[in-house]
Scaffold this motif. Structure first.
Motif, PDB file in Angstrom:
ATOM      1  N   SER A   2       0.819  -1.214   0.000  1.00 36.10           N
ATOM      2  CA  SER A   2       0.000   0.000   0.000  1.00 36.10           C
ATOM      3  C   SER A   2       0.853   1.266   0.000  1.00 36.10           C
ATOM      4  N   TYR A   3       2.099   1.158   0.408  1.00 37.79           N
ATOM      5  CA  TYR A   3       3.019   2.306   0.408  1.00 37.79           C
ATOM      6  C   TYR A   3       3.916   2.344  -0.826  1.00 37.79           C
ATOM      7  N   HIS A   4       4.112   1.207  -1.473  1.00 36.98           N
ATOM      8  CA  HIS A   4       5.119   1.132  -2.535  1.00 36.98           C
ATOM      9  C   HIS A   4       4.567   0.704  -3.896  1.00 36.98           C
ATOM     10  N   ALA A   5       3.455   0.005  -3.927  1.00 39.69           N
ATOM     11  CA  ALA A   5       2.909  -0.490  -5.195  1.00 39.69           C
ATOM     12  C   ALA A   5       2.027   0.571  -5.851  1.00 39.69           C
ATOM     13  N   ALA A   6       1.738   0.365  -7.128  1.00 38.30           N
ATOM     14  CA  ALA A   6       0.840   1.265  -7.836  1.00 38.30           C
ATOM     15  C   ALA A   6      -0.589   1.101  -7.333  1.00 38.30           C
ATOM     16  N   GLN A   7      -1.001  -0.121  -7.044  1.00 41.27           N
ATOM     17  CA  GLN A   7      -2.303  -0.399  -6.432  1.00 41.27           C
ATOM     18  C   GLN A   7      -2.219  -1.727  -5.700  1.00 41.27           C
ATOM     19  N   THR A   8      -3.057  -1.881  -4.692  1.00 38.31           N
ATOM     20  CA  THR A   8      -3.014  -3.079  -3.855  1.00 38.31           C
ATOM     21  C   THR A   8      -4.412  -3.615  -3.633  1.00 38.31           C
ATOM     22  N   HIS A   9      -4.605  -4.884  -3.953  1.00 37.99           N
ATOM     23  CA  HIS A   9      -5.855  -5.582  -3.657  1.00 37.99           C
ATOM     24  C   HIS A   9      -5.553  -6.715  -2.685  1.00 37.99           C
ATOM     25  N   LEU A  10      -6.374  -6.841  -1.661  1.00 32.36           N
ATOM     26  CA  LEU A  10      -6.249  -7.912  -0.681  1.00 32.36           C
ATOM     27  C   LEU A  10      -7.402  -8.874  -0.883  1.00 32.36           C
ATOM     28  N   SER A  11      -7.079 -10.087  -1.303  1.00 38.13           N
ATOM     29  CA  SER A  11      -8.081 -11.094  -1.645  1.00 38.13           C
ATOM     30  C   SER A  11      -8.288 -12.039  -0.474  1.00 38.13           C
ATOM     31  N   ALA A  12      -9.519 -12.095   0.014  1.00 32.93           N
ATOM     32  CA  ALA A  12      -9.846 -12.904   1.193  1.00 32.93           C
ATOM     33  C   ALA A  12     -10.511 -14.198   0.782  1.00 32.93           C
ATOM     34  N   ARG A  13      -9.890 -15.313   1.156  1.00 31.61           N
ATOM     35  CA  ARG A  13     -10.529 -16.614   0.939  1.00 31.61           C
ATOM     36  C   ARG A  13     -11.602 -16.867   1.986  1.00 31.61           C
ATOM     37  N   SER A  14     -11.437 -16.284   3.159  1.00 30.77           N
ATOM     38  CA  SER A  14     -12.425 -16.390   4.233  1.00 30.77           C
ATOM     39  C   SER A  14     -12.184 -15.243   5.198  1.00 30.77           C
ATOM     40  N   GLY A  15     -13.169 -14.986   6.043  1.00 30.83           N
ATOM     41  CA  GLY A  15     -13.031 -13.900   7.000  1.00 30.83           C
ATOM     42  C   GLY A  15     -12.178 -14.289   8.191  1.00 30.83           C
ATOM     43  N   VAL A  16     -11.511 -13.311   8.795  1.00 32.50           N
ATOM     44  CA  VAL A  16     -10.699 -13.537   9.993  1.00 32.50           C
ATOM     45  C   VAL A  16     -10.978 -12.428  10.999  1.00 32.50           C
ATOM     46  N   HIS A  17     -10.609 -12.685  12.222  1.00 31.04           N
ATOM     47  CA  HIS A  17     -10.632 -11.656  13.253  1.00 31.04           C
ATOM     48  C   HIS A  17      -9.259 -11.004  13.293  1.00 31.04           C
ATOM     49  N   VAL A  18      -9.205  -9.710  13.054  1.00 33.84           N
ATOM     50  CA  VAL A  18      -7.946  -8.978  13.090  1.00 33.84           C
ATOM     51  C   VAL A  18      -7.791  -8.350  14.473  1.00 33.84           C
ATOM     52  N   ILE A  19      -6.673  -8.660  15.113  1.00 29.20           N
ATOM     53  CA  ILE A  19      -6.413  -8.180  16.465  1.00 29.20           C
ATOM     54  C   ILE A  19      -5.413  -7.029  16.407  1.00 29.20           C
ATOM     55  N   PRO A  20      -5.726  -5.881  16.943  1.00 30.34           N
ATOM     56  CA  PRO A  20      -4.724  -4.814  17.021  1.00 30.34           C
ATOM     57  C   PRO A  20      -3.642  -5.175  18.033  1.00 30.34           C
ATOM     58  N   LYS A  21      -2.438  -4.695  17.812  1.00 34.40           N
ATOM     59  CA  LYS A  21      -1.336  -5.044  18.712  1.00 34.40           C
ATOM     60  C   LYS A  21      -1.451  -4.366  20.072  1.00 34.40           C
ATOM     61  N   TYR A  22      -2.133  -3.235  20.122  1.00 34.29           N
ATOM     62  CA  TYR A  22      -2.355  -2.542  21.394  1.00 34.29           C
ATOM     63  C   TYR A  22      -3.845  -2.427  21.669  1.00 34.29           C
ATOM     64  N   VAL A  23      -4.224  -2.721  22.888  1.00 36.62           N
ATOM     65  CA  VAL A  23      -5.581  -2.521  23.367  1.00 36.62           C
ATOM     66  C   VAL A  23      -5.488  -1.813  24.707  1.00 36.62           C
ATOM     67  N   TRP A  24      -6.210  -0.730  24.854  1.00 40.40           N
ATOM     68  CA  TRP A  24      -6.144   0.081  26.078  1.00 40.40           C
ATOM     69  C   TRP A  24      -4.713   0.529  26.386  1.00 40.40           C
ATOM     70  N   GLY A  25      -3.933   0.770  25.339  1.00 43.42           N
ATOM     71  CA  GLY A  25      -2.578   1.269  25.538  1.00 43.42           C
ATOM     72  C   GLY A  25      -1.570   0.223  25.973  1.00 43.42           C
ATOM     73  N   ARG A  26      -1.965  -1.057  25.936  1.00 38.09           N
ATOM     74  CA  ARG A  26      -1.058  -2.134  26.340  1.00 38.09           C
ATOM     75  C   ARG A  26      -1.002  -3.183  25.242  1.00 38.09           C
ATOM     76  N   PRO A  27       0.115  -3.914  25.136  1.00 38.24           N
ATOM     77  CA  PRO A  27       0.142  -5.026  24.183  1.00 38.24           C
ATOM     78  C   PRO A  27      -1.024  -5.969  24.454  1.00 38.24           C
ATOM     79  N   TYR A  28      -1.722  -6.345  23.384  1.00 39.85           N
ATOM     80  CA  TYR A  28      -2.957  -7.124  23.523  1.00 39.85           C
ATOM     81  C   TYR A  28      -2.753  -8.410  24.317  1.00 39.85           C
ATOM     82  N   ASP A  29      -1.552  -9.056  24.156  1.00 40.82           N
ATOM     83  CA  ASP A  29      -1.363 -10.366  24.784  1.00 40.82           C
ATOM     84  C   ASP A  29      -0.963 -10.269  26.247  1.00 40.82           C
ATOM     85  N   ARG A  30      -0.853  -9.054  26.757  1.00 39.48           N
ATOM     86  CA  ARG A  30      -0.570  -8.890  28.189  1.00 39.48           C
ATOM     87  C   ARG A  30      -1.833  -8.567  28.981  1.00 39.48           C
ATOM     88  N   ILE A  31      -2.960  -8.623  28.294  1.00 35.51           N
ATOM     89  CA  ILE A  31      -4.244  -8.435  28.960  1.00 35.51           C
ATOM     90  C   ILE A  31      -4.916  -9.806  29.070  1.00 35.51           C
TER      91      ILE A  31
END
Length: 464
Positions: free
Chosen positions: A200-229
């Motif tokens: 998305s920063y370097h290509a002329a255009q970017t398509h993301l092809s999904a074979r199935s849906g996933v849950h995307v987890i942000p790395k920080y939640v409430w200002g802390r690394p997600y896996d430390r909660i």
């Protein structure tokens, strides 16, 4: 009781993160251990441009488990490192680990293992890339499972005539491969998200092809690394995951808000995808989400909804095969369904002295797991941990497999899945259970010794 002065020898295959954990523990526990590594340094997958030619690292790679949850128990990561450190910082941490504990002389670099053959007497002939054959009493397999790319099967129609370039994510190394190109990324795992963000920063255009849906987890939640909660061994999974589902839903909202398909499963019923950047780039329109690929047509990619885009590069982020090229195919070959039945994901039930370190896909980091597995192996080799009989091992293997089938969506990536905290607790409790088991097992289910066969014979002679 096993006496290391009698000369029993142990072979570790690979000096990646799991391999060095095993070497360090076994050496510290007084075992005669040799490690063979095809590369010129330790670190395995975390060495960008690794000379072994099989590392999956790329220039923008960062850990997706926080450093506090990834570090070895007796060697904290430096406090100045970011919570989600870069690949070269992690590789340096592994090199410092070897230097600090002074076991580098146990590792033989530029040397691969080409064949491992169990012998009738319970030992193993290990053939090296130099042509040497060395006999060992035990073999620890730590060759990793992110090096043998798996492409879609069957391949999409028209792929062989596609006028652009098709590659697996394993061949992706840096953003220069994307610059100015029209890129399609197929997949919704961690590598797919990272590569799509880079594009998305370097290509002329970017398509993301999904074979199935996933849950995307942000790395920080409430200002802390997600896996430390909520990450702790004492929290049972029946409490952990319902709470985590509510937390993730509040943190990200529905995936359809970002143009992604809604998952057809609950959070933690598939290996999650960790990325804060992908949601930002989708929200800003820098990445266009599309359905799965239907076929290729000339220089175009045709998606399941009929949309077409011209593409210069298609990157398949479709996972890896579990492979052991040093075993005869008839001996151990998980290539068909990516499954291998191991007691506690560690012990081969049919071959005493054969162990698999780090051959799990955790919801968390592999390093503390490999360290704890290595202690269990050392206990076994010292005769202070005893396996159950073969029937009990088979029951445990079957129960684990059925548990995976009940919990996770059907996928070859979930055949070695474990929850980090649950599995760490299980390893700790298994050490206690094994120490309490009787040393001898009845029947012909499994050899009566918990030590290698050659050592057992020496003990029997000494007892007469």
């Amino acid at each position: 009781m096993f006496d290391p002065s009698k000369g029993a020898r142990v072979c570790v295959i690979g000096a990646g993160s799991a391999g060095i954990a095993a070497v360090k523990v076994l050496a510290e526990r007084g075992l005669d251990v040799d490690c063979y590594e095809l590369s010129d340094r330790v670190g395995g997958n975390w060495v960008w441009g690794n000379s072994n030619g099989v590392s999956a690292a790329y220039k923008s790679l960062h850990i997706n488990t926080s450093r506090q949850r990834m570090e070895f128990s007796d060697f904290p990561m430096p406090a100045h490192l970011p919570d989600f450190a870069r690949h070269d910082q992690i590789a340096q941490y592994f090199a410092d680990y070897v230097t600090h504990f002074r076991f580098g002389d146990r590792i033989r670099f530029h040397t691969g293992v080409t064949h491992v053959a169990p012998r009738n007497d319970g030992t193993f002939d290990v053939t090296l890339s130099t042509g040497e054959i060395v006999c060992y009493d035990a073999v620890l397999v730590a060759n990793g499972h992110h090096w043998d790319p798996r492409l879609p099967e069957p391949m999409f129609p028209g792929a062989s005539e596609f006028r652009g370039e098709i590659m697996h994510s394993h061949a992706y190394t840096d953003e220069a491969q994307l610059t100015g190109k029209r890129v399609v990324v197929l997949g919704m795992g961690n590598s797919a998200m990272d590569i799509a963000v880079d594009a998305s920063y370097h290509a002329a255009q970017t398509h993301l092809s999904a074979r199935s849906g996933v849950h995307v987890i942000p790395k920080y939640v409430w200002g802390r690394p997600y896996d430390r909660i909520g990450g702790a061994e004492w929290i049972p999974s029946f409490l952990r995951w319902p709470l985590a589902r509510r937390l993730m839903a509040a943190a990200t909202g529905p995936m359809s808000r970002y143009g992604l398909p809604e998952p057809d499963h609950k959070f933690a019923q598939a290996h999650p995808t960790m990325s804060s950047r992908i949601l930002d780039r989708l929200a800003h329109g820098a990445i266009t989400p599309v359905p799965t690929i239907d076929r290729f047509d000339g220089d175009e990619v045709v998606f399941a909804d009929g949309r077409r885009v011209a593409a210069d590069l298609v990157v398949f982020c479709t996972g890896y095969k579990i492979s052991f090229p040093f075993f005869d195919p008839g001996f151990l070959d998980p290539s068909g369904d990516n499954r291998i039945g191991l007691y506690r994901r560690l012990f081969h039930p049919d071959v005493p002295g054969l162990y698999f370190i780090g051959l799990v896909q955790p919801l968390g980091a592999i390093m503390p797991i490999a360290e704890r597995q290595a202690h269990l192996v050392a206990d076994h080799l010292h005769g202070v941990y005893h396996l159950p009989d073969r029937r009990a091992m088979d029951r445990e293997i079957t129960a684990h497999r059925r548990g995976l089938e009940r919990r996770y969506v059907a996928s070859k990536r979930h055949t070695i899945q474990v929850d980090f905290d649950d599995y760490m607790r299980d390893l700790r409790l298994e050490r206690q259970r094994g120490a309490a088991r009787p040393a001898g097992l009845s029947g012909a289910d499994y050899p009566t010794a918990s030590v290698p066969a050659r050592r057992q014979r020496e003990l029997e002679v000494a007892a007469r």
